[in-house]
Design an enzyme around this catalytic site. Structure first.
Site, mmCIF file in Angstrom:
data_model
loop_
_atom_site.group_PDB
_atom_site.id
_atom_site.type_symbol
_atom_site.label_atom_id
_atom_site.label_comp_id
_atom_site.label_asym_id
_atom_site.label_seq_id
_atom_site.Cartn_x
_atom_site.Cartn_y
_atom_site.Cartn_z
ATOM 1 N N TRP A 153 0.841 -1.211 0.000
ATOM 2 C CA TRP A 153 0.000 0.000 0.000
ATOM 3 C C TRP A 153 0.867 1.249 0.000
ATOM 4 C CZ3 TRP A 153 -4.237 -1.423 -1.846
ATOM 5 C CH2 TRP A 153 -4.879 -2.594 -1.445
ATOM 6 N N ASP A 210 -1.705 6.701 6.207
ATOM 7 C CA ASP A 210 -2.748 5.748 5.847
ATOM 8 C C ASP A 210 -2.987 4.887 7.090
ATOM 9 O OD1 ASP A 210 -4.269 3.634 4.905
ATOM 10 O OD2 ASP A 210 -2.972 3.190 3.179
ATOM 11 N N LYS A 241 -12.030 -2.127 7.170
ATOM 12 C CA LYS A 241 -11.233 -2.947 8.075
ATOM 13 C C LYS A 241 -11.790 -2.863 9.494
ATOM 14 C CE LYS A 241 -8.526 -3.341 4.455
ATOM 15 N NZ LYS A 241 -7.533 -2.512 3.813
HETATM 16 C C1 LIG Z 1 -7.029 -2.104 2.512
HETATM 17 C C2 LIG Z 1 -5.999 -1.049 2.487
HETATM 18 C C3 LIG Z 1 -5.909 -0.114 1.451
HETATM 19 C C4 LIG Z 1 -6.814 -0.148 0.239
HETATM 20 O O1 LIG Z 1 -8.063 0.300 0.587
HETATM 21 P P1 LIG Z 1 -9.232 0.487 -0.500
HETATM 22 O O2 LIG Z 1 -10.288 1.117 0.335
HETATM 23 O O3 LIG Z 1 -9.562 -0.872 -1.015
HETATM 24 O O4 LIG Z 1 -8.726 1.381 -1.566
HETATM 25 C C5 LIG Z 1 -4.952 0.875 1.533
HETATM 26 N N1 LIG Z 1 -4.113 0.936 2.576
HETATM 27 C C6 LIG Z 1 -4.170 0.047 3.587
HETATM 28 C C7 LIG Z 1 -3.215 0.179 4.732
HETATM 29 C C8 LIG Z 1 -5.107 -0.967 3.577
HETATM 30 O O5 LIG Z 1 -5.157 -1.853 4.584
#
Ligand SMILES: *Cc1c(COP(=O)(O)O)cnc(C)c1O
Length: 361
Positions: A102, A172, A196
């Site tokens: 990511w 993030d 999540k």
């Molecule tokens: C799941 C995840 C993403 C991607 O998220 P989307 O909502 O599917 O774009 C990005 N960064 C992290 C840390 C994630 O766990």
């Protein structure tokens, strides 16, 4: 009805009480005679839901008044572009730490808009650790510094934040939001896909310091400009109404049933300890992450033998422990134990792993 223990990395488990409330309110939300799914987002009744969700998030996360909370769509992945479009507006430079897939995607996207610098990486050891950071290597005039706080695929987490001085720290936090307290004032922007730890898929939460809004590049699409959403209280267009409603229920669960983020952290630490302690003494299974950088949310582990891994995943599935297969890029297993995973789920998983080990050692 039999519910499984779902160790999916996302979308993932929701608290059972939240699902029950949603079921009870499905046909008639609090006497409105409608489902939340059917409501106008401009209605009074819906207004109380989205406002309620925001004020609960502010309370639970202790978000300072000079930060805006935005309820967006497009996933965390859209933020990979929105961050540079809105923030790479001074020197046109930004620093990124590459701690997994990511973080690397975010970095590559930023490189399309300006000078993205990879200041450190843990790719050399399959992202099994958080690299030590030396502020002397940071870009002094960067517009921001980006990290992925919890690396969902590899199971690492920052336990101390980089010292970025006046350069806004952007994180993030998709897979660790609401898992423990976080000092929002240390960040310029925090963002998370909701699927999540907050709600079903479809909602992206952005928490942004107000002075970072309003400097987007001219080419920025209206929908990708933070200003658009800040000026319209996340109602420029139709927000993901139902997902925001579930998010509100999850926040009520954290506040009222769990007792806030300090308590949430205690619960999460107890759960993670059970599994890590087992892995550390097991003769069959072992964790893949260095102990000092371990995540509370995502715990990858292996046996060292792909056939044995597959046998374990199959046996676990048959016994009601689902989605334990590791990410396709790393293999092995991964147990994602987000907020909604009850401690019994982890206790039972560990007991099952013990038994599997005895039978397969
Ligand atoms: C799941 C995840 C993403 C991607 O998220 P989307 O909502 O599917 O774009 C990005 N960064 C992290 C840390 C994630 O766990």
């Amino acid at each position: 009805m039999k519910r499984v223990y779902n160790f999916s990395a996302g979308p993932s488990m929701l608290p059972e009480s939240v699902l029950k409330t949603a079921a009870e309110e499905m046909l008639d939300y609090q006497g409105s005679g409608q489902s939340v799914m059917e409501m106008s987002h401009r209605s009074k009744v819906y207004d109380s839901i989205i406002k309620g969700a925001e004020s609960l998030l502010r309370e639970v996360m202790n978000i300072p008044d000079n930060y805006k909370v935005l309820f967006l769509q497009g996933g965390a992945s859209s933020q990979f572009a929105m961050i540079p479009l809105n923030l790479m507006n001074g020197s046109g430079k930004a620093d990124y730490v590459l701690t997994g897939q990511w973080a690397t995607k975010a970095y590559k996207e930023a490189a399309r808009y300006g000078e993205a610098n990879a200041v450190a990486s843990s790719k050399d050891k399959t992202f099994s650790y958080i690299p030590k950071l030396d502020p002397a290597t940071f870009t002094k005039d960067a517009d921001y510094f980006h990290i992925c706080m919890n690396n969902t695929i590899y199971g690492t987490k920052y336990h101390t934040l980089p010292e970025t001085g006046n350069v806004p720290l952007v994180a993030d936090i998709s897979s660790c939001i609401l898992s423990e307290p976080i000092d929002v004032s240390k960040f310029g922007v925090l963002y998370a896909g909701a699927q999540k730890n907050m709600a079903p898929a479809g909602l992206t939460v952005v928490i942004i310091r107000e002075d970072l809004i309003g400097k987007a590049r001219d080419i920025t699409p209206t929908m990708f400009n933070y200003q658009t959403h800040a000026d319209n209280d996340s109602m420029f267009n139709t927000p993901p109404c139902y997902t925001i409603y579930i998010c509100k229920l999850v926040l009520e669960w954290i506040k009222n049933e769990v007792g806030g983020l300090e308590k949430m952290k205690e619960r999460n630490e107890a759960k993670a300890k059970l599994l890590y302690d087992f892995l550390d003494q097991s003769k069959l299974f072992k964790g893949t992450v260095v102990p000092e950088d371990r995540s509370l949310m995502n715990i990858p582990f292996i046996t060292g033998d792909e056939e044995m891994d597959a046998k374990f995943v199959k046996a676990a599935t048959e016994n009601g422990f689902v989605n334990l297969k590791g990410h396709r890029s790393v293999g092995g297993m991964r147990a994602s134990i987000y907020n909604a995973m009850p401690i019994e789920g982890v206790e039972k998983l560990v007991a099952f792993m013990k038994k599997f080990e005895e039978e397969n050692a």
